[in-house]
Design an enzyme around this catalytic site. Structure first.
Site, PDB file in Angstrom:
ATOM      1  N   ASP A   8      42.328   6.000 -15.741  1.00  0.00           N
ATOM      2  CA  ASP A   8      43.018   7.227 -15.865  1.00  0.00           C
ATOM      3  C   ASP A   8      43.607   7.708 -14.586  1.00  0.00           C
ATOM      4  O   ASP A   8      43.837   8.887 -14.481  1.00  0.00           O
ATOM      5  CB  ASP A   8      41.821   8.266 -16.120  1.00  0.00           C
ATOM      6  CG  ASP A   8      40.515   8.434 -15.159  1.00  0.00           C
ATOM      7  OD1 ASP A   8      40.786   7.665 -14.180  1.00  0.00           O
ATOM      8  OD2 ASP A   8      40.079   9.561 -15.113  1.00  0.00           O
TER       9      ASP A   8
ATOM     10  N   GLY B 146      31.641   5.648  -9.276  1.00  0.00           N
ATOM     11  CA  GLY B 146      30.933   4.722 -10.060  1.00  0.00           C
ATOM     12  C   GLY B 146      31.378   3.350  -9.672  1.00  0.00           C
ATOM     13  O   GLY B 146      32.599   2.864  -9.561  1.00  0.00           O
TER      14      GLY B 146
ATOM     15  N   HIS C 266      26.191   2.450 -19.535  1.00  0.00           N
ATOM     16  CA  HIS C 266      26.861   1.768 -18.247  1.00  0.00           C
ATOM     17  C   HIS C 266      27.035   0.262 -18.414  1.00  0.00           C
ATOM     18  O   HIS C 266      27.279  -0.362 -17.514  1.00  0.00           O
ATOM     19  CB  HIS C 266      25.668   2.051 -17.121  1.00  0.00           C
ATOM     20  CG  HIS C 266      25.705   3.556 -16.759  1.00  0.00           C
ATOM     21  ND1 HIS C 266      25.186   4.475 -17.585  1.00  0.00           N
ATOM     22  CD2 HIS C 266      26.148   4.047 -15.512  1.00  0.00           C
ATOM     23  CE1 HIS C 266      25.178   5.613 -16.860  1.00  0.00           C
ATOM     24  NE2 HIS C 266      26.317   5.231 -15.803  1.00  0.00           N
ATOM     25  N   ILE C 267      26.544  -0.057 -19.540  1.00  0.00           N
ATOM     26  CA  ILE C 267      26.689  -1.652 -19.837  1.00  0.00           C
ATOM     27  C   ILE C 267      28.094  -1.758 -19.725  1.00  0.00           C
ATOM     28  O   ILE C 267      28.560  -3.165 -19.209  1.00  0.00           O
ATOM     29  CB  ILE C 267      26.338  -2.014 -21.578  1.00  0.00           C
ATOM     30  CG1 ILE C 267      24.753  -2.050 -21.638  1.00  0.00           C
ATOM     31  CG2 ILE C 267      26.867  -3.355 -22.012  1.00  0.00           C
ATOM     32  CD1 ILE C 267      24.255  -2.180 -22.888  1.00  0.00           C
TER      33      ILE C 267
ATOM     34  N   THR D  83      38.608   2.072 -11.342  1.00  0.00           N
ATOM     35  CA  THR D  83      37.708   2.826 -12.181  1.00  0.00           C
ATOM     36  C   THR D  83      37.854   2.189 -13.642  1.00  0.00           C
ATOM     37  O   THR D  83      38.823   1.507 -13.931  1.00  0.00           O
ATOM     38  CB  THR D  83      38.158   4.402 -12.486  1.00  0.00           C
ATOM     39  OG1 THR D  83      37.521   4.752 -13.557  1.00  0.00           O
ATOM     40  CG2 THR D  83      39.775   4.368 -12.628  1.00  0.00           C
ATOM     41  N   ILE D  84      36.824   2.124 -14.261  1.00  0.00           N
ATOM     42  CA  ILE D  84      36.902   1.418 -15.699  1.00  0.00           C
ATOM     43  C   ILE D  84      37.536   2.376 -16.592  1.00  0.00           C
ATOM     44  O   ILE D  84      38.069   1.936 -17.747  1.00  0.00           O
ATOM     45  CB  ILE D  84      35.397   1.177 -16.338  1.00  0.00           C
ATOM     46  CG1 ILE D  84      34.508   2.518 -16.599  1.00  0.00           C
ATOM     47  CG2 ILE D  84      34.583   0.278 -15.848  1.00  0.00           C
ATOM     48  CD1 ILE D  84      33.442   2.221 -17.483  1.00  0.00           C
ATOM     49  N   ASP D  85      37.739   3.818 -16.271  1.00  0.00           N
ATOM     50  CA  ASP D  85      38.349   4.609 -17.095  1.00  0.00           C
ATOM     51  C   ASP D  85      39.980   4.552 -17.225  1.00  0.00           C
ATOM     52  O   ASP D  85      40.560   5.135 -18.249  1.00  0.00           O
ATOM     53  CB  ASP D  85      38.120   6.147 -16.697  1.00  0.00           C
ATOM     54  CG  ASP D  85      36.693   6.509 -16.509  1.00  0.00           C
ATOM     55  OD1 ASP D  85      35.746   5.604 -17.162  1.00  0.00           O
ATOM     56  OD2 ASP D  85      36.264   7.352 -15.874  1.00  0.00           O
TER      57      ASP D  85
ATOM     58  N   ARG E 202      16.516  19.937   3.142  1.00  0.00           N
ATOM     59  CA  ARG E 202      16.003  20.815   4.147  1.00  0.00           C
ATOM     60  C   ARG E 202      14.689  21.832   3.891  1.00  0.00           C
ATOM     61  O   ARG E 202      15.016  22.510   2.958  1.00  0.00           O
ATOM     62  CB  ARG E 202      16.849  21.853   4.581  1.00  0.00           C
ATOM     63  CG  ARG E 202      18.090  21.193   5.353  1.00  0.00           C
ATOM     64  CD  ARG E 202      18.171  21.199   6.818  1.00  0.00           C
ATOM     65  NE  ARG E 202      19.346  20.505   7.471  1.00  0.00           N
ATOM     66  CZ  ARG E 202      19.348  19.074   8.019  1.00  0.00           C
ATOM     67  NH1 ARG E 202      18.190  18.571   8.061  1.00  0.00           N
ATOM     68  NH2 ARG E 202      20.411  18.653   8.560  1.00  0.00           N
TER      69      ARG E 202
ATOM     70  N   MET F 209      32.485   4.938 -22.750  1.00  0.00           N
ATOM     71  CA  MET F 209      32.865   5.661 -21.726  1.00  0.00           C
ATOM     72  C   MET F 209      34.410   6.131 -21.589  1.00  0.00           C
ATOM     73  O   MET F 209      35.224   5.824 -22.375  1.00  0.00           O
ATOM     74  CB  MET F 209      32.378   5.003 -20.381  1.00  0.00           C
ATOM     75  CG  MET F 209      31.141   5.244 -20.095  1.00  0.00           C
ATOM     76  SD  MET F 209      30.268   4.577 -18.688  1.00  0.00           S
ATOM     77  CE  MET F 209      28.728   5.047 -18.493  1.00  0.00           C
ATOM     78  N   GLY F 210      34.727   6.803 -20.381  1.00  0.00           N
ATOM     79  CA  GLY F 210      36.028   7.081 -20.106  1.00  0.00           C
ATOM     80  C   GLY F 210      36.437   8.613 -19.619  1.00  0.00           C
ATOM     81  O   GLY F 210      37.615   8.830 -19.272  1.00  0.00           O
ATOM     82  N   ARG F 211      35.362   9.299 -19.753  1.00  0.00           N
ATOM     83  CA  ARG F 211      35.521  10.653 -19.286  1.00  0.00           C
ATOM     84  C   ARG F 211      36.534  11.527 -20.032  1.00  0.00           C
ATOM     85  O   ARG F 211      36.508  11.354 -21.384  1.00  0.00           O
ATOM     86  CB  ARG F 211      35.956  10.972 -17.849  1.00  0.00           C
ATOM     87  CG  ARG F 211      34.549  10.508 -16.863  1.00  0.00           C
ATOM     88  CD  ARG F 211      35.038  11.420 -15.606  1.00  0.00           C
ATOM     89  NE  ARG F 211      33.653  11.225 -14.863  1.00  0.00           N
ATOM     90  CZ  ARG F 211      32.351  11.675 -14.595  1.00  0.00           C
ATOM     91  NH1 ARG F 211      32.245  12.693 -15.767  1.00  0.00           N
ATOM     92  NH2 ARG F 211      31.509  11.555 -14.015  1.00  0.00           N
TER      93      ARG F 211
ATOM     94  N   GLY G 126      37.838   5.889  -7.134  1.00  0.00           N
ATOM     95  CA  GLY G 126      38.664   6.509  -8.142  1.00  0.00           C
ATOM     96  C   GLY G 126      39.206   7.915  -7.528  1.00  0.00           C
ATOM     97  O   GLY G 126      39.047   8.046  -6.358  1.00  0.00           O
ATOM     98  N   ASP G 127      39.402   8.894  -8.458  1.00  0.00           N
ATOM     99  CA  ASP G 127      40.066   9.887  -8.116  1.00  0.00           C
ATOM    100  C   ASP G 127      39.354  10.727  -6.953  1.00  0.00           C
ATOM    101  O   ASP G 127      39.775  11.110  -5.721  1.00  0.00           O
ATOM    102  CB  ASP G 127      40.421  10.694  -9.218  1.00  0.00           C
ATOM    103  CG  ASP G 127      41.742  11.916  -8.703  1.00  0.00           C
ATOM    104  OD1 ASP G 127      42.864  11.779  -8.269  1.00  0.00           O
ATOM    105  OD2 ASP G 127      41.178  13.135  -8.900  1.00  0.00           O
ATOM    106  N   GLY G 128      37.891  11.193  -7.219  1.00  0.00           N
ATOM    107  CA  GLY G 128      37.120  11.675  -6.172  1.00  0.00           C
ATOM    108  C   GLY G 128      36.911  11.142  -4.771  1.00  0.00           C
ATOM    109  O   GLY G 128      37.216  11.873  -3.971  1.00  0.00           O
ATOM    110  N   THR G 129      36.860   9.853  -4.729  1.00  0.00           N
ATOM    111  CA  THR G 129      36.678   9.048  -3.629  1.00  0.00           C
ATOM    112  C   THR G 129      37.822   9.152  -2.914  1.00  0.00           C
ATOM    113  O   THR G 129      37.946   9.257  -1.631  1.00  0.00           O
ATOM    114  CB  THR G 129      36.171   7.609  -4.037  1.00  0.00           C
ATOM    115  OG1 THR G 129      35.069   7.569  -4.659  1.00  0.00           O
ATOM    116  CG2 THR G 129      36.096   6.998  -2.607  1.00  0.00           C
TER     117      THR G 129
HETATM  118  O1  F6P Z   1      34.026   7.047 -14.099  1.00  0.00           O
HETATM  119  C1  F6P Z   1      33.539   6.193 -14.622  1.00  0.00           C
HETATM  120  C2  F6P Z   1      32.354   6.569 -15.418  1.00  0.00           C
HETATM  121  O2  F6P Z   1      31.577   5.404 -15.694  1.00  0.00           O
HETATM  122  C3  F6P Z   1      32.893   7.365 -16.652  1.00  0.00           C
HETATM  123  O3  F6P Z   1      33.244   6.543 -17.621  1.00  0.00           O
HETATM  124  C4  F6P Z   1      31.445   7.904 -16.900  1.00  0.00           C
HETATM  125  O4  F6P Z   1      31.565   9.346 -17.643  1.00  0.00           O
HETATM  126  C5  F6P Z   1      30.765   8.295 -15.588  1.00  0.00           C
HETATM  127  O5  F6P Z   1      31.415   7.235 -14.643  1.00  0.00           O
HETATM  128  C6  F6P Z   1      29.158   8.151 -15.719  1.00  0.00           C
HETATM  129  O6  F6P Z   1      28.798   8.395 -14.290  1.00  0.00           O
HETATM  130  P1  F6P Z   1      27.465   7.823 -13.815  1.00  0.00           P
HETATM  131  O7  F6P Z   1      27.356   6.694 -13.252  1.00  0.00           O
HETATM  132  O8  F6P Z   1      27.236   9.074 -12.726  1.00  0.00           O
HETATM  133  O9  F6P Z   1      26.459   8.233 -15.139  1.00  0.00           O
END
Ligand code: F6P
Length: 369
Positions: free
Chosen positions: A146, A14, A289-290, A142-144, A88, A186-188, A118-121
């Site tokens: 975490d 993100g 997403h703001i 990450t904005i989170d 495909r 947000m923040g997961r 972030g962690d996934g990337t």
């Molecule tokens: O990890 C950043 C984040 O903005 C989370 O806070 C949120 O849950 C997620 O990404 C939203 O992801 P997407 O942009 O795929 O809706």
């Protein structure tokens, strides 16, 4: 002089305010201090897998981008070279295209990659290093906020500023209409944004994933406030908040095991129950997403810049397989092994939660409310 003459730069996951500050710092310091060439890889890992998705980055390309939100390189939180989603014959299938990604790097002459994510990337970056020996340097984003290996990530402060401004604005309308205003942030799995904006905005209750809430306690809190003359309440709800013994509110389950579910609806769920329990009018604002957009705060611009410079220094000095991080007031680095898969969550007994409780902010956990 650095051995590496050409580096690739990629932003994944993100987007977040401060990414362009990193890009600008990487480009400027790579050229100025190490005479490196910088290749921008577009749309996260997609740019490594598919042809024609790169651009050369020089001073011209990064001019004026410092105050801009987002990333000039584009990003993707679905692209993973080890499990690319490909169409495909009308069907979406998952394919391992990692060997192709490494081949493309070679064709482009990219000797090392700076990967901002972030962690996934960063997990994918580690996999590229482990499986193919790709030279990678990670930059946490990450904005989170975490990631446990860094004290703070850029983007977090800007997100908290945006959320706090929203809480401030909701106060006046809550008061005028004697309503309960719920703000979903947000923040997961981490309640950092909720905790920080809730405290800064003077919320009456903050619901975070780390402290499962008891809805009855929240109802009683609102009724208590009413009794003592405060006919409105402000509740900040983290998107990952869950009731005691319950689960977080999910709106979309991922189709890949490495993808995370989309969270949503946490505040509405609380509002529905609170209006039944207290008979008060509730209104929900979902910031969404703001929080990820807008111009980065000076702190986030500077942290992004410092991370970018430190990442280039690592690449120039051969410090691969590491991620730059903030420790205390200084920039350091850790191995990718230390960096990934370790979430930093709010400590329910930590100083910040205790300070919030001390001034009457309720987390509505079973024992405390
Ligand atoms: O990890 C950043 C984040 O903005 C989370 O806070 C949120 O849950 C997620 O990404 C939203 O992801 P997407 O942009 O795929 O809706």
């Amino acid at each position: 002089m650095s051995k590496v003459k050409k580096i690739g730069l990629l932003t994944g996951g993100g987007d977040c305010p401060g990414l362009n500050a990193v890009i600008r710092a990487v480009v400027k310091s790579a050229i100025k201090n190490f005479q490196m060439e910088v290749v921008g890889v577009l749309d996260g890992y997609e740019g490594l897998v598919f042809p024609g998705k790169t651009m050369m980055l020089g001073y011209e390309e990064v001019r004026g981008i410092l105050p801009k939100g987002g990333t000039i390189l584009g990003s993707s939180n679905r692209a993973n070279p080890f499990a690319m989603q490909i169409e495909r014959q009308g069907k979406t299938v998952s394919e391992d295209r990692s060997a192709e990604a490494v081949k493309r790097m070679k064709e482009l002459g990219i000797e090392a990659l700076i990967i901002v994510g972030g962690d996934g990337t960063l997990k994918i970056a580690k996999e590229l290093k482990d499986k193919y020996g790709v030279k990678v340097v990670g930059v946490p984003k990450t904005i989170d906020n975490d990631l446990s290996a860094t004290e703070v990530t850029f983007g977090f402060e800007t997100a908290v500023n945006t959320a706090t401004e929203a809480v401030d604005k909701l106060h006046s309308t809550a008061e005028s209409h004697h309503r309960v205003m719920l703000v979903e942030v947000m923040g997961r799995d981490a309640g950092w944004i909720a905790l920080h904006c809730g405290m800064a905005g003077g919320a009456d209750a903050i619901l975070i994933p780390e402290i499962p809430y008891d809805i009855e306690k929240l109802g009683k809190k609102i009724e208590r406030r009413e009794k003592y003359g405060s006919k409105f309440s402000i509740v900040v709800v983290a998107e990952g908040a869950k009731p005691v013994g319950g689960k977080e509110s999910v709106i979309d389950h991922p189709d890949q095991p490495w993808q995370l579910p989309r969270l949503g609806g946490a505040a509405q769920r609380v509002a529905d129950q609170i209006s039944r329990l207290t008979k008060k009018e509730c209104r929900v604002t979902v910031l969404g997403h703001i929080q990820r957009g807008g111009t980065p705060s000076p702190f986030d611009r500077n942290l992004g810049t410092r991370f970018g410079v430190a990442a280039v220094n690592l690449a120039g000095e051969g410090g691969f397989g590491r991620m730059v991080c903030l420790r205390g007031r200084g920039i350091e680095s850790v191995t990718l092994e230390e960096a990934v898969g370790r979430q930093k969550l709010v400590d329910p007994k930590g100083e910040m939660v205790m300070a919030a409780r001390a001034i009457g902010i309720d987390f509505c956990s079973a024992p405390d409310a």
